[in-house]
Design an enzyme around this catalytic site. Sequence first.
Site, PDB file in Angstrom:
ATOM      1  N   GLU A   1       9.577 -17.612   5.893  1.00 34.46           N
ATOM      2  CA  GLU A   1      10.061 -18.626   6.531  1.00 34.46           C
ATOM      3  C   GLU A   1       8.931 -19.578   6.716  1.00 34.46           C
ATOM      4  OE1 GLU A   1      13.661 -19.025   7.292  1.00 34.46           O
ATOM      5  OE2 GLU A   1      13.290 -16.443   7.132  1.00 34.46           O
TER       6      GLU A   1
ATOM      7  N   GLY B   1      18.172 -12.204   8.745  1.00 36.64           N
ATOM      8  CA  GLY B   1      17.042 -12.019   8.604  1.00 36.64           C
ATOM      9  C   GLY B   1      15.963 -12.807  10.057  1.00 36.64           C
ATOM     10  N   ALA B   2      16.245 -14.362   9.447  1.00 39.14           N
ATOM     11  CA  ALA B   2      15.350 -15.210   9.580  1.00 39.14           C
ATOM     12  C   ALA B   2      15.518 -17.025   9.417  1.00 39.14           C
ATOM     13  CB  ALA B   2      14.238 -15.043   9.482  1.00 39.14           C
ATOM     14  N   MET B   3      15.345 -17.170   9.704  1.00 39.29           N
ATOM     15  CA  MET B   3      15.703 -18.703  10.374  1.00 39.29           C
ATOM     16  C   MET B   3      14.743 -20.169  10.599  1.00 39.29           C
ATOM     17  SD  MET B   3      18.110 -21.775   8.590  1.00 39.29           S
ATOM     18  CE  MET B   3      17.621 -23.190   8.577  1.00 39.29           C
ATOM     19  N   GLU B   4      14.394 -20.635   9.045  1.00 38.98           N
ATOM     20  CA  GLU B   4      13.106 -21.865   9.223  1.00 38.98           C
ATOM     21  C   GLU B   4      13.086 -23.059  10.156  1.00 38.98           C
ATOM     22  OE1 GLU B   4      15.730 -23.319   5.560  1.00 38.98           O
ATOM     23  OE2 GLU B   4      15.234 -21.535   6.476  1.00 38.98           O
ATOM     24  N   ASN B   5      14.029 -23.480  11.544  1.00 41.03           N
ATOM     25  CA  ASN B   5      13.525 -24.047  12.406  1.00 41.03           C
ATOM     26  C   ASN B   5      12.339 -24.533  12.302  1.00 41.03           C
ATOM     27  OD1 ASN B   5      16.813 -23.683  12.162  1.00 41.03           O
ATOM     28  ND2 ASN B   5      15.531 -21.925  14.372  1.00 41.03           N
TER      29      ASN B   5
ATOM     30  N   GLU C   1      22.573 -22.835   9.850  1.00 38.54           N
ATOM     31  CA  GLU C   1      22.682 -23.417   8.496  1.00 38.54           C
ATOM     32  C   GLU C   1      23.734 -22.294   8.245  1.00 38.54           C
ATOM     33  OE1 GLU C   1      19.842 -22.936   5.292  1.00 38.54           O
ATOM     34  OE2 GLU C   1      19.732 -21.330   6.182  1.00 38.54           O
TER      35      GLU C   1
END
Length: 882
Positions: free
Chosen positions: A318, A283-287, A139
């Site tokens: 997420e 912090g994180a990624m919503e794959n 992203e």
Amino acid sequence: MVDTLQRYAPNENLRRDEAAWRARNIEWHFAEVQLDLANAADRNATSFTSITTLNFSSREPATFIDFIHESVAEVLVNGTAIDLDTAVLDARIYLDNLRTDAPNTVKITGQAIYSRSGEGLHRFVDPQDGETYLYTQFEPSEARRVFACFEQPDLKTSYRFALTGPADWHLASNQPIVDEVVNEDGTKTVVCSPTPKISSYITAVLAGPYHVVRGEHVQKLADGEELSIQMAATCRASLAEHFDGEEIIKLTSQGLDYYHELFDYPYPWGKYDSAFVPEYNLGAMENPGLVTFTERYVFTSHATEGQYEQRGNTLMHEMAHMWFGDLVTMKWWDDLWLKESFADYIGTLANDEATDFTTAWTTFAARRKAWAYVADQMPTTHPIVADIPDLLAADQNFDGITYAKGASVLKQLAAFVGADAFRDAARAYFRKHAYGNTSLDDFLEALEAASGRDMGQWADAWLKTSGVPKLHVQYETDESGTITSASLIQSGTDPVTAAPIARPHVLSVGAYELDSGKLRRTDSVQVELAGEQVALDFLIGRTVPDLLLPNDGDETYALIEFDPVSRATLLGHLSGLTDSLPRATCWASLWDAVRSATLDAQSYVQAILDHAHAVTDAGVFGVLTDQLATAIAKYVAPELRAGLRQQAAATLTGWLTEFEAGSDQQTTTARTLVRLARSGVAPEVLDAFLGEQPNAYQVTVDEQLLWGSYIALAAAGRLDEAAEARMHEAAKANPTSVAQNSVRTALAARPDPQAKETAFDTVLMARDEQGELSNDALSATALGFTLGSAALLAPFEERYWAAILPVFETMGMEFATRVIEGLYPGHQDLQGSVEQNEALAAATSWLERHEGAPAALKRILLEERAELQRSLQAQAYSRASR
């Protein structure tokens, strides 16, 4: 764009009009991606083989495909090789003579580059065991660094990934593995099932000898069908002893239960993996099916309840994206809020209602909204629905407005239309637009249908304007002190349009009285503020309360300007406010008053020292101790700092023994103390932490505290040869990435001109004697460089201004941002007037001389300059208030 395809380079920065042109002309049917990662452990290997087959229909005979590569070996269009010299131009592959009456198949073979910046396919070598780990982060537009694609959110397709790597590696993507073959060379190839239609930026790949914890979520749906979701939680093998994977599985299951009930739409992505990865930029990624998290959430040191709560909040954030963002996706990055604001709001709601964390909204009020207030008072503020002309602008819009302000406004929306209407609107939105792309109007349509209210005016007021509304209670009294009239007043100016802020609010106003040192709520009345003011009749006929608190339940997004009685009460009796949510709201508004130079920083520091020890919420306590250190370093007049640091160090040293050994409060206090000790205070505490264990304070010196202490020792000028030798020995004994980067910070923090010279050059070039730095190593060195006096760092300012434009033009966005922000001369001591500050004048001069500089670079500098100006203005107010 235009109706005729234009070719130009450099062309990484896709424009909105180009994307719209391509979306009108392309229907993407499927993509097959083959990645050969077998050479990843070879540190001399700079790239890997990437083969992509795209099948699509085109209404025009020409288009372009995105691919940032090391090289392109072949492009086949419907089976025929084309001339690479004319087709491949920088980050794009231009195609001519496409079929317009039948689908096209394009196969692109090339070499993609291993990343050290956290963009694309990031490669990390574990310093503890030498193992190599890979993961992707795409992203908003980095999938093109790994495989050829149409890199825009509204061109969705089904992807099938085939991954080759060492036979003993864990290989994963968004969907489950359906085939696995061991190759003759000892590698293996896994093939994943095709994804449902998704955007390129949420595809994902994970590869390496990851430690894996598995689980299963089984849930009976409303129609009686049983849904089984296979779950996995992964981390580096060297972190396995610290990894509470079972807890991650448990939280994931709780979240899935909650969201299935809330959204009434079954989880659509098959499996649910949670991968904790090193050197992560986010912090994180919503794959979907393979969510990636920073491995900072694998706690190698004592984790407070606030840290666990924050991790839970990120996990729920997420998971909300599996519906808001992944299932239904914005058409373009203007509507980034359609996923991030929703995930921030609903993720906090889920953390509060679906888990054991009971202070999620309190921490949101103290931390997330503070982030929003800062961003919304910048000269670069923007409406929640932003104007995003290109990808560089999109990259910078993952900010406090898009996330936390948007979430705060959605919380207000739920109060405005009712929680049930908000839920029903979300359900209808998912059913209507599943696997599609939407804009603001689509969600407003669902809201209007669910609530029966015209949402256009609300959206115009909240989503299409900028700035922070301010609320205060205005009252008049008679000679006896009895209130004769009272109103809640809204004020503020939109910094973009200069129009007065007039937003609708549904909120509560609280009245409190002091009773034996406690602030007891006597009233909390809900009001609807439709414009500038609303009458508060419940206050008429009574004496002025000790505290009047607008937004008593934190229902809306606004800063509070306290009346003089309320402010005096809070500064003297904040520990008497025992209800956690209004207490966090009060602390947040006082902190903004410091940053706005309407409350002197020394009074706020004193309030923290007097009252913060009574705060039992670990998250809020952590925010306050962080603000304590920041206020002294940035907002207090320079001549007051030494005395306040000594007072703060003495108070916090007392807290070490006052708090229970090993408690969250003691741990946070110790970490704050070593931060204060960078200036030379509390040397005996540092010596105790770095000496024999146990120490006199009964503080457990874990990894975080150990390395924080060495950094403080170095910054204070006390890292002599013997101490430096002990530091290197400690890093050698436990060679974690935390240790390695802390050594970088400590060496750069030494108050020595040569140490600063070395650090400055290292950051500016993103290289040291061992080669290219990683993203985290670069930031660690920059942090150490900035830990120095203004006089020590002043000689580097001229070089900084000469270097930033070349840095931005030659480095990728992630590295350039870290360099420019990391070296910015922002920590300044106010000497004369604010206007006479040389660093402020230098920033203004640079911007005036470089009007044609890239907008993304100017945004970074505008925000850094604004923060410096705010710091200097607060110092001036602090000085005047002595």
